[in-house]
Design a protein around this motif. Structure first.
Motif, PDB file in Angstrom:
ATOM      1  N   GLN A 103      -3.495   3.311  -1.392  1.00 42.31           N
ATOM      2  CA  GLN A 103      -3.853   2.484  -2.550  1.00 42.31           C
ATOM      3  C   GLN A 103      -2.984   1.231  -2.588  1.00 42.31           C
ATOM      4  N   ARG A 104      -3.589   0.106  -2.939  1.00 39.39           N
ATOM      5  CA  ARG A 104      -2.852  -1.160  -3.019  1.00 39.39           C
ATOM      6  C   ARG A 104      -2.327  -1.331  -4.438  1.00 39.39           C
ATOM      7  N   THR A 161       0.842  -1.193   0.000  1.00 37.24           N
ATOM      8  CA  THR A 161       0.000   0.000   0.000  1.00 37.24           C
ATOM      9  C   THR A 161       0.877   1.243   0.000  1.00 37.24           C
TER      10      THR A 161
END
Length: 325
Positions: A64-65, A49
């Protein structure tokens, strides 16, 4: 433009971010055995992430991954890049080779070369696809203009981390008839369950003879996954005239294999494109492509490296990396 990441997953090696999952692969093995010039921190694919953004980064967000891959970045200015083949850029940098790998809690990544991971797809499944899956996607793309559904494809090393994913893709997506080459009951089981029509044990059977019996005149193509001299030498014997050989495996730098140009048309493949990566992750999200994984703790890495040396890993080993919350 760089962004630090929290590492959540990787299949063959690691990068630089905040870590949770990592995978063990042939690049890791080459680094440990000194077969090439690698960064001391190994690992060239992982899921994490975003922990912090660098200057002028606008294509991603905190939390955000995303996935890091072997292709850390490319120059984007050469003719190869401008033609859409950044993964063949002569000036590219590679994760765990030119820059620190992903087998660590935090890693730096070029924000222009990360891959968003779809919601609903686990990091443990996504991680192997960032290298093993993309590599086989790139290899199979060399067959698209020459082969048709129903054609025979031999995949050597079919029970390993790259091989079994390649069998799934060849059989389920391309509808090829796959002949799997490997050794042992475990490798046979994973090869057949991945979609291979036939399994040949190279230690107990005459591979070239069996392929000829099955196909009539040899396979339309073969993908050579193992980085061994024996695997490369076997390749011309399993394809028909005008058959295609796609070399994927990475042998020691001192191995040279003379192959007559009159026997086969040989093509090499290292990795696939970003578009292929996104497509592959969607297939994984749909359950069409699913790497066979076994998850291990970080402390198990030395034992897993030895298992790689001994050819003792079935499918893909994925390592979880602890991190401070």
């Amino acid at each position: 433009m760089t962004s630090p990441f929290r590492n959540q997953g990787q299949a063959k090696s690691c990068s630089n971010w905040n870590a949770q999952v990592y995978g063990i692969s042939s690049h890791s093995l080459r680094a440990v055995l000194g077969w090439g010039a690698y960064n001391p921190i190994i690992g060239h694919e992982g899921v994490g992430t975003v922990a912090k953004l660098g200057q002028n980064v606008s294509n991603t967000s905190i939390g955000q991954r995303v996935g890091l891959k072997w292709l850390y970045n490319a120059c984007t200015e050469c003719n190869t890049c401008k033609c859409g083949f950044k993964h063949y850029c002569p000036n590219q940098q590679n994760t765990s080779r030119h820059v620190p790998g992903t087998l660590q809690q935090y890693a730096l990544a070029d924000a222009n070369f990360i891959t968003p991971i779809p919601n609903g797809l686990s990091s443990e499944i996504a991680a192997p696809l960032l290298c093993a899956g993309l590599t086989m996607s790139g290899a199979l793309s060399h067959l698209e203009t020459s082969l048709a559904p129903g054609d025979w494809v031999v995949i050597s090393g079919s029970g390993g981390g790259l091989g079994h994913v390649g069998v799934q893709m060849a059989a389920r997506l391309n509808k090829y008839r796959v002949i799997a080459i490997d050794s042992g009951e475990e490798k046979k089981e994973i090869s057949l369950s991945s979609g291979a029509e036939v399994f040949i044990d190279f230690k107990t059977e005459n591979v070239a003879k069996r392929v000829a019996e099955i196909t009539g005149e040899g396979a339309h193509a073969t993908i050579v996954v193992p980085g061994t001299k024996e695997a490369f030498e076997m390749a011309p014997a399993v394809v028909r005239n005008l058959g295609i050989i796609v070399n994927v495996g990475l042998p020691r730098n001192d191995i040279e294999i003379p192959i007559s140009a009159t026997i086969c048309a040989a093509r090499g493949s290292s990795v696939g494109t970003e578009e292929q990566m996104a497509e592959l992750l969607q297939y994984a999200l749909q359950g069409v492509i699913t790497p066979a994984i076994e998850v291990f703790e970080f402390s198990e890495v030395p034992r897993l490296i030895q298992a790689l040396i001994d050819d003792g890993i079935k499918g893909r080993a994925v390592v979880t990396i602890p991190y401070d919350t």
